[in-house]
Scaffold this active site. Sequence first.
Site, PDB file in Angstrom:
ATOM      1  N   CYS A 198      -2.458  -6.992   6.208  1.00  0.00           N
ATOM      2  CA  CYS A 198      -1.752  -8.151   5.630  1.00  0.00           C
ATOM      3  C   CYS A 198      -0.835  -8.858   6.626  1.00  0.00           C
ATOM      4  O   CYS A 198      -1.106  -9.992   7.014  1.00  0.00           O
ATOM      5  CB  CYS A 198      -0.957  -7.708   4.421  1.00  0.00           C
ATOM      6  SG  CYS A 198      -2.012  -6.983   3.162  1.00  0.00           S
TER       7      CYS A 198
ATOM      8  N   GLU B 220       0.860  -1.181   0.000  1.00  0.00           N
ATOM      9  CA  GLU B 220       0.000   0.000   0.000  1.00  0.00           C
ATOM     10  C   GLU B 220       0.899   1.233   0.000  1.00  0.00           C
ATOM     11  O   GLU B 220       1.981   1.230   0.575  1.00  0.00           O
ATOM     12  CB  GLU B 220      -0.918  -0.005   1.234  1.00  0.00           C
ATOM     13  CG  GLU B 220      -1.967  -1.084   1.108  1.00  0.00           C
ATOM     14  CD  GLU B 220      -2.940  -1.117   2.276  1.00  0.00           C
ATOM     15  OE1 GLU B 220      -3.088  -0.099   2.968  1.00  0.00           O
ATOM     16  OE2 GLU B 220      -3.548  -2.180   2.484  1.00  0.00           O
TER      17      GLU B 220
HETATM   18  C1  UGA Z   1       2.896  -5.929   2.963  1.00  0.00           C
HETATM   19  C2  UGA Z   1       4.100  -6.430   2.142  1.00  0.00           C
HETATM   20  O1  UGA Z   1       5.194  -5.535   2.306  1.00  0.00           O
HETATM   21  C3  UGA Z   1       3.736  -6.528   0.654  1.00  0.00           C
HETATM   22  O2  UGA Z   1       4.826  -7.056  -0.089  1.00  0.00           O
HETATM   23  C4  UGA Z   1       2.518  -7.441   0.516  1.00  0.00           C
HETATM   24  O3  UGA Z   1       2.096  -7.549  -0.846  1.00  0.00           O
HETATM   25  C5  UGA Z   1       1.369  -6.869   1.324  1.00  0.00           C
HETATM   26  O4  UGA Z   1       1.759  -6.779   2.721  1.00  0.00           O
HETATM   27  C6  UGA Z   1       0.189  -7.796   1.195  1.00  0.00           C
HETATM   28  O5  UGA Z   1       0.272  -8.934   1.647  1.00  0.00           O
HETATM   29  O6  UGA Z   1      -0.784  -7.414   0.527  1.00  0.00           O
HETATM   30  P1  UGA Z   1       1.812  -3.496   3.372  1.00  0.00           P
HETATM   31  O7  UGA Z   1       0.836  -4.199   4.277  1.00  0.00           O
HETATM   32  O8  UGA Z   1       1.330  -2.493   2.390  1.00  0.00           O
HETATM   33  O9  UGA Z   1       2.609  -4.603   2.509  1.00  0.00           O
HETATM   34  O10 UGA Z   1       2.832  -2.767   4.323  1.00  0.00           O
HETATM   35  P2  UGA Z   1       4.408  -2.801   4.603  1.00  0.00           P
HETATM   36  O11 UGA Z   1       5.077  -1.738   3.845  1.00  0.00           O
HETATM   37  O12 UGA Z   1       4.932  -4.173   4.495  1.00  0.00           O
HETATM   38  O13 UGA Z   1       4.410  -2.378   6.146  1.00  0.00           O
HETATM   39  C7  UGA Z   1       3.757  -3.203   7.112  1.00  0.00           C
HETATM   40  C8  UGA Z   1       3.907  -2.624   8.481  1.00  0.00           C
HETATM   41  O14 UGA Z   1       5.245  -2.790   8.949  1.00  0.00           O
HETATM   42  C9  UGA Z   1       3.579  -1.136   8.622  1.00  0.00           C
HETATM   43  O15 UGA Z   1       2.790  -0.955   9.777  1.00  0.00           O
HETATM   44  C10 UGA Z   1       4.949  -0.475   8.766  1.00  0.00           C
HETATM   45  O16 UGA Z   1       4.896   0.698   9.487  1.00  0.00           O
HETATM   46  C11 UGA Z   1       5.713  -1.576   9.519  1.00  0.00           C
HETATM   47  N1  UGA Z   1       7.181  -1.496   9.359  1.00  0.00           N
HETATM   48  C12 UGA Z   1       7.740  -1.635   8.140  1.00  0.00           C
HETATM   49  C13 UGA Z   1       7.983  -1.326  10.483  1.00  0.00           C
HETATM   50  O17 UGA Z   1       7.482  -1.235  11.630  1.00  0.00           O
HETATM   51  N2  UGA Z   1       9.343  -1.288  10.338  1.00  0.00           N
HETATM   52  C14 UGA Z   1       9.926  -1.400   9.117  1.00  0.00           C
HETATM   53  O18 UGA Z   1      11.166  -1.372   9.063  1.00  0.00           O
HETATM   54  C15 UGA Z   1       9.115  -1.577   7.996  1.00  0.00           C
END
Ligand code: UGA
Length: 445
Positions: free
Chosen positions: A269, A161
Amino acid sequence: MALKITVIGTGYLGATHAAAMAELGFEVLGLDVVPEKIEMLATGRVPMYEPGLEELLRKHVAGIEGSTGRLRFTTSWEEVGEFGDVHFVCVNTPQKHGEYACDMSYVDAAFASLAPRLTRPALVVGKSTVPVGSADRLAALLDERAPGDVELAWNPEFLREGFAVDDTLHPDRIVVGVRSEAAEKLLREVYATPVAEGSPFVVTDFPTAELVKTAANSFLATKISFINAMAEVCEAAGGDVAKLAEAIGHDERIGKKFLRAGVGFGGGCLPKDIRAFMARAGELGADQALTFLREVDSINMRRRGHMVELAREAVGGSSFLGKRVAVLGATFKPDSDDVRDSPALNVAGQIHLQGGQVTVYDPKGMDNARRLFPTLGYADSAPEAVRGADVVLHLTEWREFRDLDPAELGKLVTTPIILDGRNALDPDQWREAGWTYRAMGRPRA
Ligand code: UGA
């Protein structure tokens, strides 16, 4: 003749996929069972905030001036069955109420509605995140119920997203689970443009394709919980997790990405996918293999409680009663309006339930936050939110918050204490402006 593509389910995944397929030159028909969504999309409006999506949609939706007209929407399954050579199933698979397992009812309903309408040769392509074994079951269902010559393929989606359009048009890999060369050939045709641009095309069987998706999300969740566990140790030992992440990230085998410690992961997700994966492994008798994900989940959930405790300490150590708490951020990540399982709202909610007067501001997530948590206080801007605050919590790392002027903000609060739950603000800048800055896993100044 260009392939005709249908996209079933027009949420984040489906709406983006439909627009991207039109951009790649195909004739596209999108279906959703919610008529209001279809009405919006048909006039080029997107029911959620996703950068670049509305522009892409308007470029292709039929009836919009200057559009290619390649993209249309419907609620009719008959129309979908008659139209498509390739049908992408993009409906959501949330966590089942009261269980870890994934709720397959939307996928099952989509296949049940689609199958009898498939009167001509077609490839049905599953994109939803499903428990391993689902594709085998759904292929049998198509064999039984589709009147035409119909085959199934599984093609998991990895879009993030906030970057959905770019990730869909320029994927870092395309994974297809197929049972025949004909299915592979058709999918190579669908993805000819990104493959020509260099996206790797990985061909697998059904179970591997399904597993690639849950394995990838489990790995990402594990990486975040790993660094958050290190943050806990850093706090106990007086270390600095941001420096630690930078230093280990220089090792290419580890890499710098997804090592930002803070309030942890949320969204629609990662949390539900690791739980569904554990549940499915249990059914398969492989539960021991994934017991570590239980720990990943509990480290992650602990972060939210820890942030509440840091806030309690900041307002005097005992109770939130009568204390004003400003929360910057409501969405689970920046550049999205999605508040599903958002750590920011979870923390805001916990403090509110303990008697704190919480005021939340988010650049795009206000409407969704209000719907989910109507009893929280909301402000129209960051300065409004922090007015009179005893502590400010930075819980979603929007650029807008990094651009705030700490000196100006300092004039509005009762006590200039900021807790950075995303390790994304510049500590020196805030401290120089007179704030007490604290971040998770980093030393106090
Ligand atoms: C995630 C995956 O990254 C995608 O590849 C996948 O397609 C998607 O789920 C899905 O299954 O549809 P998304 O949920 O958009 O994507 O978000 P992310 O960017 O992965 O972040 C997830 C969470 O982790 C967020 O709350 C973010 O703030 C947190 N995060 C991310 C951290 O706390 N630390 C980090 O270093 C990175």
